[in-house]
Design a protein around this motif. Structure first.
Motif, short mmCIF file in Angstrom:
data_model
loop_
_atom_site.label_atom_id
_atom_site.label_comp_id
_atom_site.label_asym_id
_atom_site.label_seq_id
_atom_site.Cartn_x
_atom_site.Cartn_y
_atom_site.Cartn_z
N CYS A 178 0.83 -1.20 0.00
CA CYS A 178 0.00 0.00 0.00
C CYS A 178 0.87 1.26 0.00
O CYS A 178 0.51 2.28 -0.62
CB CYS A 178 -0.95 -0.01 1.19
N THR A 185 -1.37 2.37 5.74
CA THR A 185 -2.40 1.47 6.27
C THR A 185 -2.14 1.04 7.71
O THR A 185 -2.98 0.39 8.33
CB THR A 185 -2.53 0.22 5.37
N ASN A 190 -6.94 -2.19 4.64
CA ASN A 190 -6.81 -2.70 3.28
C ASN A 190 -6.61 -1.51 2.35
O ASN A 190 -6.78 -0.35 2.76
CB ASN A 190 -8.07 -3.47 2.88
N CYS A 191 -6.30 -1.77 1.09
CA CYS A 191 -6.17 -0.66 0.16
C CYS A 191 -6.38 -1.14 -1.28
O CYS A 191 -6.35 -2.34 -1.56
CB CYS A 191 -4.79 0.02 0.28
N GLU A 192 -6.61 -0.17 -2.15
CA GLU A 192 -6.68 -0.40 -3.60
C GLU A 192 -5.60 0.48 -4.21
O GLU A 192 -5.56 1.69 -3.97
CB GLU A 192 -8.08 -0.02 -4.12
N VAL A 197 -6.15 -4.95 -5.53
CA VAL A 197 -6.65 -4.83 -4.16
C VAL A 197 -5.70 -5.56 -3.22
O VAL A 197 -5.27 -6.68 -3.51
CB VAL A 197 -8.07 -5.42 -4.05
N VAL A 199 -5.60 -6.93 0.58
CA VAL A 199 -6.42 -7.25 1.76
C VAL A 199 -5.49 -7.61 2.92
O VAL A 199 -4.68 -8.54 2.81
CB VAL A 199 -7.39 -8.40 1.47
N HIS A 225 -15.94 -2.95 -0.81
CA HIS A 225 -15.37 -1.61 -0.65
C HIS A 225 -14.21 -1.40 -1.63
O HIS A 225 -14.17 -0.38 -2.35
CB HIS A 225 -14.88 -1.42 0.78
N GLU A 226 -13.29 -2.37 -1.70
CA GLU A 226 -12.12 -2.19 -2.57
C GLU A 226 -12.49 -2.31 -4.05
O GLU A 226 -11.91 -1.62 -4.89
CB GLU A 226 -11.04 -3.20 -2.19
N HIS A 229 -13.66 1.02 -5.17
CA HIS A 229 -12.56 1.91 -5.57
C HIS A 229 -12.09 1.57 -6.99
O HIS A 229 -11.79 2.46 -7.79
CB HIS A 229 -11.40 1.80 -4.59
N GLN A 250 -15.76 4.14 5.28
CA GLN A 250 -14.68 3.46 6.00
C GLN A 250 -15.21 3.05 7.38
O GLN A 250 -14.94 3.70 8.39
CB GLN A 250 -13.46 4.36 6.11
#
Length: 277
Positions: A178, A185, A190-192, A197, A199, A225-226, A229, A250
């Motif tokens: 990320c 993070t 988590n992030c995109e 993605v 997780v 959610h991801e 994005h 979030q």
């Protein structure tokens, strides 16, 4: 005559005296029992209470299980729709090998519109089986209240060339991946990244303390959610107290009065929106 033989009266011996009947001797325990029985007969209910006390203590009552400790219900706005499982008791490794094993499953396209092929990879040493994770993510994508079923996209699980990759990574590896996209993070989120993605394994296995549901329900929120994005959507806020939290909110950072929700759409097919952030 030999010793120990009795003499007959005609021979001048003494007539043996008859022995008195043997008395029944009561032990101290027996006398106590008789006394208790007499008391029971004379006192009725009081005697029963004494007898009950004499049997010793019964089994210790067990407290009812805490619903939070057994996984809790599915998301409040859709009870029973999301499979639930108890929170994982296994220790979540903080770091792994840094390399990823791809799932070996291929799926059929789900949804309508532009096709987006995705691959699932799991960090080696995480304890998660790639094929099992891929099968679960495929079910999440194909859920009746997910993006694919409501016209937002067409998705297909593949093992070959993919448009984006969903990686399940240990917290340290997730932070590194990320951070490459400029995202902090903190070992928790988590992030995109634009490439796919990421997780966080901790969230995948244990869910979120702010989410009213089991880890299996929270995994729906992670993926939805991801993927949101990836579809170009930004973060949303709570639309009002007691209303379902948008999937693009979030939720791990707080619900602001909203109820936990893992799906982009409601049971009637309405998109669950909120104020843009």
């Amino acid at each position: 005559m030999g010793r120990g033989r009795c003499r007959h009266p005609s021979s001048g011996g003494r007539t043996p005296r008859p022995r008195p009947p043997a008395r029944t001797r009561l032990t101290r325990r027996g006398r106590l029992l008789v006394l208790l029985l007499c008391l029971a007969a004379g006192l009725g209910g009081t005697g029963l209470a004494i007898a009950a006390w004499d049997t010793g203590p019964g089994p210790t009552p067990r407290a009812a299980p805490d619903p939070a400790a057994t996984g809790g219900p599915a998301t409040p706005d859709s009870p029973g729709e999301v499979s639930s499982d108890p929170p994982s008791r296994a220790r979540v490794p903080d770091s792994g090998s840094g390399t990823f094993a791809p799932a070996r499953l291929n799926g059929s396209p789900v949804g309508s519109g532009t096709l987006r092929r995705y691959q699932v990879q799991v960090e080696r040493g995480s304890g998660v089986e790639p094929d099992e994770a891929a099968a679960e993510i495929q079910r999440i994508v194909a859920h009746p209240r997910g993006w694919a079923r409501n016209g937002r996209g067409r998705f297909q699980l593949v093992t070959g060339k993919a448009d984006f990759v969903i990686r399940i990574a240990t917290p340290k590896t997730a932070d590194r991946l990320c951070a490459e996209a400029g995202l902090d993070t903190g070992g928790e989120l988590n992030c995109e990244t634009g490439k796919g993605v990421v997780v966080n394994l901790k969230r995948w296995l244990t869910g979120s303390p702010r989410f009213a549901g089991a880890p299996a329900a929270y995994r729906h929120l992670i993926i939805n959610h991801e993927l949101g994005h990836a579809l170009g959507l930004g973060h949303l806020g709570c639309p009002g107290p007691g209303r379902p939290a948008p999937v693009m909110m979030q939720q791990i950072k707080g619900l602001d009065g909203c109820d936990s929700n893992a799906h982009p759409y409601g049971t009637n097919g309405t998109y669950l929106a909120g104020p843009a952030l």
